[in-house]
Design a protein around this motif. Structure first.
Motif, mmCIF file in Angstrom:
data_model
loop_
_atom_site.group_PDB
_atom_site.id
_atom_site.type_symbol
_atom_site.label_atom_id
_atom_site.label_comp_id
_atom_site.label_asym_id
_atom_site.label_seq_id
_atom_site.Cartn_x
_atom_site.Cartn_y
_atom_site.Cartn_z
ATOM 1 N N ILE A 181 0.989 13.140 17.889
ATOM 2 C CA ILE A 181 0.619 13.644 16.616
ATOM 3 C C ILE A 181 -0.385 12.578 15.896
ATOM 4 O O ILE A 181 -1.069 12.807 14.841
ATOM 5 C CB ILE A 181 1.517 14.135 15.610
ATOM 6 C CG1 ILE A 181 2.834 13.013 15.460
ATOM 7 C CG2 ILE A 181 2.267 15.382 16.405
ATOM 8 C CD1 ILE A 181 3.697 13.631 14.242
ATOM 9 N N PRO A 199 4.272 16.668 21.773
ATOM 10 C CA PRO A 199 2.934 16.220 21.599
ATOM 11 C C PRO A 199 2.660 14.850 20.864
ATOM 12 O O PRO A 199 3.366 14.476 19.924
ATOM 13 C CB PRO A 199 2.162 17.292 20.821
ATOM 14 C CG PRO A 199 3.532 17.895 20.034
ATOM 15 C CD PRO A 199 4.459 17.461 20.935
ATOM 16 N N VAL A 257 -4.723 12.262 20.425
ATOM 17 C CA VAL A 257 -3.866 13.184 19.983
ATOM 18 C C VAL A 257 -3.893 14.266 20.220
ATOM 19 O O VAL A 257 -5.158 14.783 20.826
ATOM 20 C CB VAL A 257 -4.297 13.056 18.208
ATOM 21 C CG1 VAL A 257 -3.782 14.237 17.506
ATOM 22 C CG2 VAL A 257 -3.923 11.651 17.550
ATOM 23 N N GLY A 258 -2.870 15.046 20.458
ATOM 24 C CA GLY A 258 -2.777 16.268 21.116
ATOM 25 C C GLY A 258 -2.408 16.470 22.480
ATOM 26 O O GLY A 258 -2.033 17.318 23.083
ATOM 27 N N ASP A 259 -2.470 15.296 23.379
ATOM 28 C CA ASP A 259 -1.946 15.219 24.615
ATOM 29 C C ASP A 259 -0.508 15.274 24.414
ATOM 30 O O ASP A 259 0.251 14.790 23.650
ATOM 31 C CB ASP A 259 -2.418 13.782 25.108
ATOM 32 C CG ASP A 259 -3.816 13.748 25.660
ATOM 33 O OD1 ASP A 259 -4.527 14.784 25.854
ATOM 34 O OD2 ASP A 259 -4.478 12.436 25.765
#
Length: 134
Positions: free
Chosen positions: A17, A15, A94-96
């Motif tokens: 961050i 991920p 963020v999170g992808d």
């Protein structure tokens, strides 16, 4: 040939961050091994050499995001890798998840870039990863 019928079945994702806008002439990673030649956007992923990602990928490795290569910049650290995402900064957040290896960047190609063999990649993979067997 028999081996051409085999499919790649191993993938590794990590991920994003953090995403940062970084000014020209900034340095990345320990020992300042990468210097931005222009303003760039960087992403940090939570994976590093403690997870089996070789330090030899410093400034030469890459990950994939929706078929696009994202270069690793700066020294690979214990738990983090910094990526240059400038060319897709509006398409990623963020999170992808990025793919460290997959069907396009196969474990064989990843091992070659890492100057090792696929077996070493698999056996060095950290216990911190959630493993899914299909």
């Amino acid at each position: 040939q028999f081996h051409k019928k085999l499919k790649h079945v191993v993938s590794l994702k990590a991920p994003i961050i953090q995403i940062s806008n970084v000014p020209k002439n900034s340095y990345f990673g320990y020992s300042k091994l990468f210097k931005a030649k222009k303003n760039i956007t960087s992403a940090t992923i939570s994976i590093g050499y403690a997870d089996g990602i070789g330090i030899r990928l410093t400034n030469k490795g890459y990950v994939m995001f929706r078929g696009i290569k994202l270069p690793m910049i700066g020294r690979i650290s214990m738990d983090l890798i910094i990526l240059n995402i400038t060319k897709i900064r509006k398409k990623i957040k963020v999170g992808d998840f990025v793919e460290v290896f997959n069907n396009d960047l196969t474990i064989d190609k990843f091992a070659k870039i890492s100057d090792t063999i696929p077996y070493r990649i698999i056996t060095s993979t950290s216990q911190r990863f959630k493993k899914i067997y299909i």
